[in-house]
Design a protein around this motif. Structure first.
Motif, mmCIF file in Angstrom:
data_model
loop_
_atom_site.group_PDB
_atom_site.id
_atom_site.type_symbol
_atom_site.label_atom_id
_atom_site.label_comp_id
_atom_site.label_asym_id
_atom_site.label_seq_id
_atom_site.Cartn_x
_atom_site.Cartn_y
_atom_site.Cartn_z
ATOM 1 N N ASP A 251 0.803 -1.222 0.000
ATOM 2 C CA ASP A 251 0.000 0.000 0.000
ATOM 3 C C ASP A 251 0.838 1.275 0.000
ATOM 4 O O ASP A 251 0.400 2.308 0.529
ATOM 5 N N TYR A 252 2.011 1.211 -0.614
ATOM 6 C CA TYR A 252 2.908 2.372 -0.627
ATOM 7 C C TYR A 252 3.384 2.662 -2.036
ATOM 8 O O TYR A 252 3.410 1.791 -2.900
ATOM 9 N N GLY A 253 3.747 3.936 -2.240
ATOM 10 C CA GLY A 253 4.054 4.405 -3.578
ATOM 11 C C GLY A 253 5.529 4.571 -3.863
ATOM 12 O O GLY A 253 6.406 4.317 -3.019
ATOM 13 N N HIS A 254 5.794 5.063 -5.042
ATOM 14 C CA HIS A 254 7.137 5.113 -5.616
ATOM 15 C C HIS A 254 8.101 6.009 -4.852
ATOM 16 O O HIS A 254 9.311 5.779 -4.882
ATOM 17 N N VAL A 255 7.613 7.042 -4.204
ATOM 18 C CA VAL A 255 8.513 7.956 -3.490
ATOM 19 C C VAL A 255 8.264 7.951 -1.983
ATOM 20 O O VAL A 255 8.706 8.853 -1.273
ATOM 21 N N ASP A 256 7.607 6.938 -1.475
ATOM 22 C CA ASP A 256 7.257 6.919 -0.056
ATOM 23 C C ASP A 256 8.420 6.579 0.859
ATOM 24 O O ASP A 256 8.247 6.585 2.091
ATOM 25 N N MET A 257 9.599 6.312 0.305
ATOM 26 C CA MET A 257 10.764 6.076 1.164
ATOM 27 C C MET A 257 11.580 7.361 1.372
ATOM 28 O O MET A 257 12.625 7.357 2.012
ATOM 29 N N LEU A 258 11.107 8.481 0.816
ATOM 30 C CA LEU A 258 11.811 9.747 0.983
ATOM 31 C C LEU A 258 11.580 10.315 2.384
ATOM 32 O O LEU A 258 10.779 9.800 3.164
ATOM 33 N N ASP A 259 12.276 11.408 2.687
ATOM 34 C CA ASP A 259 12.092 12.077 3.972
ATOM 35 C C ASP A 259 10.634 12.475 4.177
ATOM 36 O O ASP A 259 9.889 12.701 3.213
ATOM 37 N N ASP A 260 10.241 12.626 5.430
ATOM 38 C CA ASP A 260 8.872 13.038 5.731
ATOM 39 C C ASP A 260 8.543 14.380 5.082
ATOM 40 O O ASP A 260 7.422 14.594 4.635
ATOM 41 N N GLU A 261 9.517 15.279 5.047
ATOM 42 C CA GLU A 261 9.330 16.576 4.410
ATOM 43 C C GLU A 261 10.379 16.765 3.333
ATOM 44 O O GLU A 261 11.577 16.697 3.612
ATOM 45 N N THR A 262 9.939 16.984 2.117
ATOM 46 C CA THR A 262 10.838 17.323 1.010
ATOM 47 C C THR A 262 10.402 18.691 0.493
ATOM 48 O O THR A 262 9.306 18.823 -0.049
ATOM 49 N N LYS A 263 11.265 19.669 0.674
ATOM 50 C CA LYS A 263 10.884 21.052 0.422
ATOM 51 C C LYS A 263 11.314 21.522 -0.963
ATOM 52 O O LYS A 263 12.045 20.846 -1.674
ATOM 53 N N ILE B 83 3.003 13.843 -8.014
ATOM 54 C CA ILE B 83 3.185 13.194 -9.312
ATOM 55 C C ILE B 83 3.048 11.674 -9.234
ATOM 56 O O ILE B 83 2.941 11.014 -10.263
ATOM 57 N N ALA B 84 3.089 11.134 -8.019
ATOM 58 C CA ALA B 84 2.991 9.677 -7.864
ATOM 59 C C ALA B 84 1.936 9.346 -6.819
ATOM 60 O O ALA B 84 1.688 10.121 -5.883
ATOM 61 N N LYS B 85 1.316 8.202 -6.973
ATOM 62 C CA LYS B 85 0.334 7.752 -5.992
ATOM 63 C C LYS B 85 1.065 7.362 -4.718
ATOM 64 O O LYS B 85 2.051 6.619 -4.760
ATOM 65 N N ASN B 86 0.605 7.875 -3.589
ATOM 66 C CA ASN B 86 1.311 7.695 -2.332
ATOM 67 C C ASN B 86 0.492 6.900 -1.330
ATOM 68 O O ASN B 86 -0.735 6.833 -1.409
ATOM 69 N N GLY B 87 1.192 6.340 -0.344
ATOM 70 C CA GLY B 87 0.531 5.740 0.792
ATOM 71 C C GLY B 87 0.100 6.804 1.777
ATOM 72 O O GLY B 87 0.244 8.003 1.530
ATOM 73 N N LYS B 88 -0.417 6.385 2.929
ATOM 74 C CA LYS B 88 -0.931 7.341 3.912
ATOM 75 C C LYS B 88 0.170 8.206 4.509
ATOM 76 O O LYS B 88 -0.029 9.372 4.826
ATOM 77 N N GLU B 89 1.343 7.638 4.713
ATOM 78 C CA GLU B 89 2.487 8.386 5.238
ATOM 79 C C GLU B 89 3.769 7.695 4.789
ATOM 80 O O GLU B 89 3.765 6.534 4.390
ATOM 81 N N ARG B 90 4.866 8.437 4.853
ATOM 82 C CA ARG B 90 6.122 7.906 4.339
ATOM 83 C C ARG B 90 6.901 7.058 5.337
ATOM 84 O O ARG B 90 7.636 6.149 4.941
ATOM 85 N N LYS B 91 6.752 7.342 6.592
ATOM 86 C CA LYS B 91 7.621 6.702 7.590
ATOM 87 C C LYS B 91 7.614 5.178 7.526
ATOM 88 O O LYS B 91 8.694 4.556 7.540
ATOM 89 N N PRO B 92 6.444 4.501 7.472
ATOM 90 C CA PRO B 92 6.485 3.032 7.451
ATOM 91 C C PRO B 92 7.257 2.475 6.257
ATOM 92 O O PRO B 92 8.028 1.519 6.405
ATOM 93 N N MET B 93 7.078 3.067 5.070
ATOM 94 C CA MET B 93 7.788 2.592 3.888
ATOM 95 C C MET B 93 9.286 2.846 4.022
ATOM 96 O O MET B 93 10.104 1.996 3.656
ATOM 97 N N ARG B 94 9.642 3.998 4.561
ATOM 98 C CA ARG B 94 11.063 4.310 4.722
ATOM 99 C C ARG B 94 11.728 3.355 5.715
ATOM 100 O O ARG B 94 12.837 2.869 5.488
ATOM 101 N N LEU B 95 11.039 3.063 6.817
ATOM 102 C CA LEU B 95 11.574 2.113 7.783
ATOM 103 C C LEU B 95 11.693 0.723 7.170
ATOM 104 O O LEU B 95 12.652 -0.014 7.451
ATOM 105 N N PHE B 96 10.718 0.354 6.346
ATOM 106 C CA PHE B 96 10.764 -0.944 5.687
ATOM 107 C C PHE B 96 11.947 -1.024 4.723
ATOM 108 O O PHE B 96 12.715 -1.990 4.754
ATOM 109 N N VAL B 97 12.101 -0.015 3.871
ATOM 110 C CA VAL B 97 13.207 -0.017 2.907
ATOM 111 C C VAL B 97 14.544 -0.041 3.640
ATOM 112 O O VAL B 97 15.441 -0.833 3.312
ATOM 113 N N GLY B 98 14.703 0.831 4.642
ATOM 114 C CA GLY B 98 15.959 0.849 5.385
ATOM 115 C C GLY B 98 16.230 -0.465 6.085
ATOM 116 O O GLY B 98 17.348 -0.992 6.047
#
Length: 306
Positions: free
Chosen positions: A230-242, A252-267
């Protein structure tokens, strides 16, 4: 399964994150040709090195939280800014990545804290999106060969173009099963939402036929493949990308509810994979294989080539 969960949490190493400026003149001849974002453990020791290549038109700084996570588990993470603007052809990025590896063999120790020793005999290369394609291209010797032995390859939602029949040069995928023959283990991580359009204005960020599934289909053993449902192509990025580009990552991409779970999973899966194949500590990776539910995301695919 508590023993497997720890890779999805911050590790025990304190981390120093810093930037290294690119070479601008003869006075900076010991500087890299591209600017770097570096995450290094601070405790004394010898640490494997991970070179991470950013996605299309993204900044290396967008991965700072991911880099910190991996480094906290005992890895030196190097993220070059390969380009700011680029066309369809990835040849120059492949050359830049090879030049960076050459520079690292002679200069990496000099930019790290003095008590930190890089173990380049345990060097892995990883990449996200188009950066994943570049990582595959480099180990395959497309355009140019790596000047140093690479011990492991990681593709985070890798993308080889706009769709089947519309690959960007040089093409990686051959559409022949197990045609990517390498002398190293490979990890492919996919996003379940990457193949879906966010809206009618933008195409899918990771189109079917040139994304993670096809990459893994063409890999040979040893290899691992995980897809976060349930996560998208850029959901492993930082919580805030300015900034302008950072704001684009939200639309530009379909996202999950929040980035943190995907980032923790990828890491975490990167750490488990690298510990298994570079340091022969396979317990955690096998525990995740046996029970993918230990991950912070729902894993829809968990497949191994052995």
């Amino acid at each position: 399964m508590a023993s497997a969960k720890h890779v999805f949490e911050t590790g025990c190493k304190s981390v120093k994150m810093f930037t290294v400026q690119a070479k601008t003149c003869k006075k900076t001849e010991n500087s890299p040709m591209k600017p770097l974002l570096v995450a290094s453990p601070m405790e004394e020791g010898d640490y494997p090195v991970v070179v991470f290549l950013h996605g299309y038109l993204l900044y290396n700084s967008f991965y700072s939280q991911l880099f910190n996570h991996v480094a906290s588990h005992g890895f030196i993470v190097i993220g070059p800014q390969l380009y700011v603007v680029s066309g369809a052809d990835t040849s120059e990025e492949i050359k830049s990545a090879a030049s960076l590896l050459d520079w690292l063999t002679h200069n990496l120790a000099s930019i790290l804290p003095p008590q930190v020793r890089p173990d380049l005999a345990k060097l892995s290369i990883a990449g996200h999106s188009r950066g994943g394609k570049v990582a595959f291209a480099l180990v395959l010797g497309k355009v140019v060969s790596s000047p140093i032995k690479i011990s492991a390859l990681i593709g985070i939602d890798p993308v080889d173009g706009m769709g089947m029949g519309n690959q960007t040069p040089p093409p990686i995928l051959t559409y022949k099963p197990n045609s990517i023959k390498l002398d190293m283990p490979v990890l492919v991580v996919g996003s379940g939402l990457g193949e879906l359009k966010r809206n009618a204005l933008f195409p899918p960020a990771a189109p079917k036929g040139v994304s993670h599934e096809q990459f893994f289909n063409e890999c040979c053993a040893p290899g691992c493949y995980f897809v976060a449902k349930d996560y998208g192509h850029v959901d492993m990025l930082d919580d805030e990308t300015k900034g302008f580009r950072g704001n684009l990552t939200y639309c530009i991409a379909k996202n999950g509810k929040e980035r943190k779970p995907m980032r923790l999973f990828v890491g975490g899966i990167m750490v488990a994979f690298l510990k298994a194949y570079l340091e022969q500590e396979k317990g955690t990776l096998m525990a995740i294989k046996d029970n993918p539910g230990v991950a912070p995301v729902e894993v829809s695919t968990c497949s191994f080539l052995e």
